[in-house]
Scaffold this motif. Structure first.
Motif, PDB file in Angstrom:
ATOM      1  N   ARG A 193      27.588  44.431  39.662  1.00  0.00           N
ATOM      2  CA  ARG A 193      28.547  44.716  39.951  1.00  0.00           C
ATOM      3  C   ARG A 193      27.755  46.428  41.307  1.00  0.00           C
ATOM      4  N   PHE A 194      28.380  46.897  41.704  1.00  0.00           N
ATOM      5  CA  PHE A 194      28.697  47.409  43.361  1.00  0.00           C
ATOM      6  C   PHE A 194      29.066  48.256  43.492  1.00  0.00           C
ATOM      7  N   THR A 195      28.602  49.235  44.136  1.00  0.00           N
ATOM      8  CA  THR A 195      29.906  50.500  45.406  1.00  0.00           C
ATOM      9  C   THR A 195      29.889  49.853  46.394  1.00  0.00           C
ATOM     10  N   ALA A 213      32.902  46.547  43.834  1.00  0.00           N
ATOM     11  CA  ALA A 213      32.555  44.670  43.976  1.00  0.00           C
ATOM     12  C   ALA A 213      32.092  44.651  42.559  1.00  0.00           C
ATOM     13  N   GLU A 214      32.584  43.147  41.547  1.00  0.00           N
ATOM     14  CA  GLU A 214      32.006  42.514  40.559  1.00  0.00           C
ATOM     15  C   GLU A 214      32.490  40.930  40.959  1.00  0.00           C
ATOM     16  N   VAL A 215      30.492  40.277  40.230  1.00  0.00           N
ATOM     17  CA  VAL A 215      30.720  39.206  40.565  1.00  0.00           C
ATOM     18  C   VAL A 215      30.736  38.407  39.384  1.00  0.00           C
ATOM     19  N   ARG A 216      31.003  37.318  38.471  1.00  0.00           N
ATOM     20  CA  ARG A 216      30.388  36.906  37.591  1.00  0.00           C
ATOM     21  C   ARG A 216      30.183  35.419  37.784  1.00  0.00           C
ATOM     22  N   SER A 248      34.186  35.269  42.009  1.00  0.00           N
ATOM     23  CA  SER A 248      34.944  37.586  42.517  1.00  0.00           C
ATOM     24  C   SER A 248      36.362  36.873  43.508  1.00  0.00           C
ATOM     25  N   PRO A 249      37.315  37.988  43.597  1.00  0.00           N
ATOM     26  CA  PRO A 249      38.158  38.372  44.373  1.00  0.00           C
ATOM     27  C   PRO A 249      37.105  38.595  45.873  1.00  0.00           C
ATOM     28  N   LEU A 250      36.220  38.681  46.063  1.00  0.00           N
ATOM     29  CA  LEU A 250      35.896  38.419  46.920  1.00  0.00           C
ATOM     30  C   LEU A 250      35.305  37.315  48.197  1.00  0.00           C
ATOM     31  N   ILE A 251      34.849  36.558  47.087  1.00  0.00           N
ATOM     32  CA  ILE A 251      34.254  35.125  47.394  1.00  0.00           C
ATOM     33  C   ILE A 251      35.057  34.999  48.437  1.00  0.00           C
ATOM     34  N   PRO A 252      35.210  34.303  49.339  1.00  0.00           N
ATOM     35  CA  PRO A 252      36.078  33.733  50.175  1.00  0.00           C
ATOM     36  C   PRO A 252      35.994  31.409  49.040  1.00  0.00           C
ATOM     37  N   THR A 253      37.643  31.075  49.384  1.00  0.00           N
ATOM     38  CA  THR A 253      38.098  30.468  49.371  1.00  0.00           C
ATOM     39  C   THR A 253      38.293  29.470  50.437  1.00  0.00           C
TER      40      THR A 253
END
Length: 133
Positions: A79-81, A88-91, A103-108
């Protein structure tokens, strides 16, 4: 001999990086960031874990085990700011089935329309009956 040495020094000076690119210049002006935590454990048999955190909000953690096909299975997060201040967090999981991140940031992808789902169902039904084209 002195002339050859002088020519070599001139060649080295000419080959040195010039840092004319704006990104390279700004990189040199960045301040250093302190590392708050750096924990690493490696048992030597393929099992490991690590945790890393910096003062500017970057953190990484992962653990790994030997995989069934000779690979390292890993799971972790980072994660990073973001520039707007949100985190932003990615698992992720990486194993014999590939790399999968959440992650909610990854487009689907958009959901398939109903007619496309019907076509897929119909094609699978035909394939099950032995109909091929």
């Amino acid at each position: 001999m002195k002339f050859a040495v002088l020519v070599c020094l001139a060649a080295v000076a000419a080959a040195a990086p010039q840092f004319r690119n704006q990104n390279q210049q700004s990189f040199q002006n960045e301040r250093q960031v302190a590392i708050l935590r750096d924990d690493r454990q490696d048992s030597g048999d393929g099992n490991f874990n690590y945790n890393f955190e910096t003062e500017n909000g970057i953190s990484v953690s992962a653990s790994g085990t030997p995989g069934s096909e000779g690979q390292s299975n890993m799971q972790g997060s980072y994660r990073f700011t973001l520039p707007d201040g949100t985190i932003a967090e990615v698992r992720y999981v990486a194993d014999e089935f590939g790399f999968r991140a959440e992650s909610p940031l990854i487009p689907t992808p958009h959901p398939l329309p109903a007619h496309a789902i019907e076509q897929i169902r119909f094609a699978e039904e035909q394939r099950a009956r032995g109909i091929t084209f």
